[in-house]
Motif scaffolding. Structure first.
Motif, mmCIF file in Angstrom:
data_model
loop_
_atom_site.group_PDB
_atom_site.id
_atom_site.type_symbol
_atom_site.label_atom_id
_atom_site.label_comp_id
_atom_site.label_asym_id
_atom_site.label_seq_id
_atom_site.Cartn_x
_atom_site.Cartn_y
_atom_site.Cartn_z
ATOM 1 N N GLN A 209 51.574 -53.113 -71.192
ATOM 2 C CA GLN A 209 50.858 -54.416 -71.531
ATOM 3 C C GLN A 209 51.225 -54.916 -72.744
ATOM 4 O OE1 GLN A 209 47.268 -54.572 -69.470
ATOM 5 N NE2 GLN A 209 46.583 -56.366 -70.568
ATOM 6 N N HIS A 279 56.865 -55.206 -63.283
ATOM 7 C CA HIS A 279 55.176 -54.974 -63.053
ATOM 8 C C HIS A 279 55.495 -54.516 -61.454
ATOM 9 C CE1 HIS A 279 51.490 -56.162 -61.424
ATOM 10 N NE2 HIS A 279 51.166 -56.173 -62.596
ATOM 11 N N ASP A 281 52.806 -53.610 -59.115
ATOM 12 C CA ASP A 281 51.897 -53.804 -58.142
ATOM 13 C C ASP A 281 51.481 -55.279 -57.853
ATOM 14 O OD1 ASP A 281 49.714 -52.592 -56.800
ATOM 15 O OD2 ASP A 281 48.406 -52.200 -58.499
ATOM 16 N N ASN A 286 46.090 -58.977 -58.857
ATOM 17 C CA ASN A 286 46.483 -58.750 -60.040
ATOM 18 C C ASN A 286 47.009 -60.067 -60.667
ATOM 19 O OD1 ASN A 286 45.883 -56.082 -60.355
ATOM 20 N ND2 ASN A 286 47.919 -55.581 -59.559
ATOM 21 N N LEU A 317 47.614 -59.607 -64.603
ATOM 22 C CA LEU A 317 46.787 -58.116 -64.909
ATOM 23 C C LEU A 317 47.511 -56.915 -64.533
ATOM 24 C CD1 LEU A 317 43.305 -59.719 -63.646
ATOM 25 C CD2 LEU A 317 44.350 -59.598 -65.813
ATOM 26 N N ASP A 318 46.910 -55.791 -64.784
ATOM 27 C CA ASP A 318 47.201 -54.464 -64.403
ATOM 28 C C ASP A 318 48.538 -53.858 -64.721
ATOM 29 O OD1 ASP A 318 47.296 -51.974 -63.151
ATOM 30 O OD2 ASP A 318 45.693 -52.536 -61.729
#
Length: 485
Positions: A209, A279, A281, A286, A317-318
């Protein structure tokens, strides 16, 4: 629900009941057909009842069970509308919420992982979670320096639950196949199992991140929250408001849908080129759609240029699951796409064979391979393509129908391990684009970010552009109150 049900016997019993339920409904369906109802109608009703039970159970268990549910949920667009419609709300709910852990459990984790004086880190901390997912839940708070933060707390026993669930689910993966036509569930579950340790490691997530937040810090279109603090099983990041992508899917305007779709495609292809990370996911929970930054030039956000000129930005996110691609996405992907669009059947076939997509023991007709690929890459053939559930259903039916040439050819192709996660992320992103019903200029993003998609001779004619490179410096350690962990 007072705690994560992590006793192996409890979780196994709940999951083991799923195939028994599937079998019972199949028997019920047979009885209905004998009674005179059409096989098609009965099959749809059985499938709907199966999905209802599946997603209810996965949502209750969290862990690997819910994670599989989230992964499957992005493919609901591939189902016939009369089946997908009744439980679409349940799938969306999986993406955004799950029964929370009690405050006492959360406080115990914070005390153990940050320190008994964990409250000194915060000016405010909300006991009620703002979001809950497969292995952790998020609480809103205010950090000691005044920043609004998201505090992600990992469920106690999450690792054990993940492995137990995925092992159990893999035993009857073939029974889940009919829920997502054209998709083999077992490799998806295996890949999730292989990445359990990464998913649980908040230090790795924080590193990924930080790289993204630094690279996209000044990006006008994509927003990544910064990492504030990280310790084992607790990750604190900057808070990000915005409209959840699930809400845009449910009731967003055409402009919001198109903008979200364009930026989602841009992030998919630009992320690896700029950070060396993918990324991995991409479910709607997210992503957020954010209004423009206050200091952004208003003239930039008021241009009348369609979705591309819109003011909305994409929040991401995530970063618990990422694929590490130091050179960006493999050039083979871009080269094979370009050759397919050019109609170079022999070139595409040779490249796929060289990369292991066609095993040495198998001989295929290059023209048939080209015919198989062309419908799949239709979005790249035009200047702007409108993704839709209908288009995805047609693709799934074409590949899933055992009588079709596409199905027969697809069974002979091989997916090399190094491409497995890339393949899943791409399919998942396409699933979300179809849920959005977004009109996307995909070819623009491929030309800008996908290695090999533009021929070298064409690239040589373009003026040199400054390359994006991921930041090489680690951020300064976050200061904490005296006596902190």
């Amino acid at each position: 629900m007072s705690d994560l049900p992590r006793k192996a016997v409890t979780r196994t019993a709940k999951l083991a009941a799923l195939p028994l339920g599937f079998a019972g409904r199949a028997t019920w369906g047979l009885g209905k057909r004998i009674g005179g109802r059409s096989a098609e109608l009965v099959a749809r009703e059985v499938q709907q009842r199966t999905a209802d039970q599946l997603f209810k159970t996965l949502g209750e268990l969290k862990g690997g069970a819910m994670k599989l549910g989230q992964a499957l949920s992005v493919f609901e667009s591939a189902l016939p509308e009369e089946i997908a419609g009744p439980y679409r709300a349940a799938l969306t709910k999986l993406q955004e919420a799950a029964p929370p852990l009690p405050a006492a459990t959360v406080h115990a984790v914070l005390a153990e992982r940050i320190g008994e004086d964990w409250r000194e880190y915060f000016l405010e901390f909300e006991d009620k979670p703002s979001a809950a997912a497969s292995i952790g839940q998020v609480h809103r708070g205010v950090w000691h320096d005044g920043r609004e933060v998201a505090v992600k707390v990992q469920y106690p026993g999450a690792g054990e639950a993940l492995l137990s669930d995925l092992t159990q689910l893999s035993r009857f993966a073939r029974l889940l196949g009919p829920l997502v036509p054209g998709m083999d569930i077992k490799p998806l579950i295996k890949e999730m199992r292989d990445r359990v340790s990464e998913e649980l490691d908040y230090e790795l997530e924080a590193q990924a991140q930080r790289v993204h937040a630094e690279e996209f810090a000044d990006d006008p279109d994509v927003v990544i929250p910064g990492v504030v603090h990280q310790s084992d099983q607790v990750l604190v990041t900057e808070w990000m408001d915005g409209v959840p992508l699930a809400d845009i899917i449910a009731e967003g305007t055409a402009e919001q849908r198109d903008r979200a779709g364009q930026l989602l495609a841009r992030f998919l292809f630009s992320g690896p080129a700029r950070t060396g990370l993918l990324h991995a996911d991409p479910h709607p929970g997210n992503f957020r759609l954010l209004p423009p930054a206050e200091d952004r030039d208003e003239t930039d956000s008021s241009d009348e240029g369609g979705a591309e000129a819109g003011p909305w930005r994409l929040g991401v996110l995530d970063f618990g699951t990422v694929d590490r691609l130091p050179g960006g996405l493999p050039a083979t992907i871009g080269e094979s796409l370009r050759m397919t669009l050019e109609g170079d059947a022999a070139g595409v076939y040779g490249l796929l064979r060289a990369e292991g997509f066609v095993k040495e023991s198998i001989d295929l007709e290059p023209d048939e391979v080209l015919d198989y690929l062309l419908p799949i890459i239709e979005p790249a053939q035009v200047e702007e393509f409108t993704f839709s559930r209908g288009w995805l259903r047609d693709q799934a039916a074409r590949i899933a129908d055992p009588r079709s040439p596409a199905h027969q050819l697809g069974r002979q192709l091989n997916l090399p391990p190094s491409y497995l996660l890339i393949h899943r992320v791409t399919l998942s992103t396409i699933g979300v684009l179809c849920q959005l019903g977004a009109a996307v200029r995909l070819r623009d993003e491929l030309e800008a970010w996908l290695p090999g998609f533009v021929a070298e001779s064409e690239e040589a004619e373009e003026p040199d552009e400054p390359a994006f490179t991921p930041g090489s410096q680690e951020p300064e350690p976050e200061s904490v109150p005296e006596g902190g962990a």
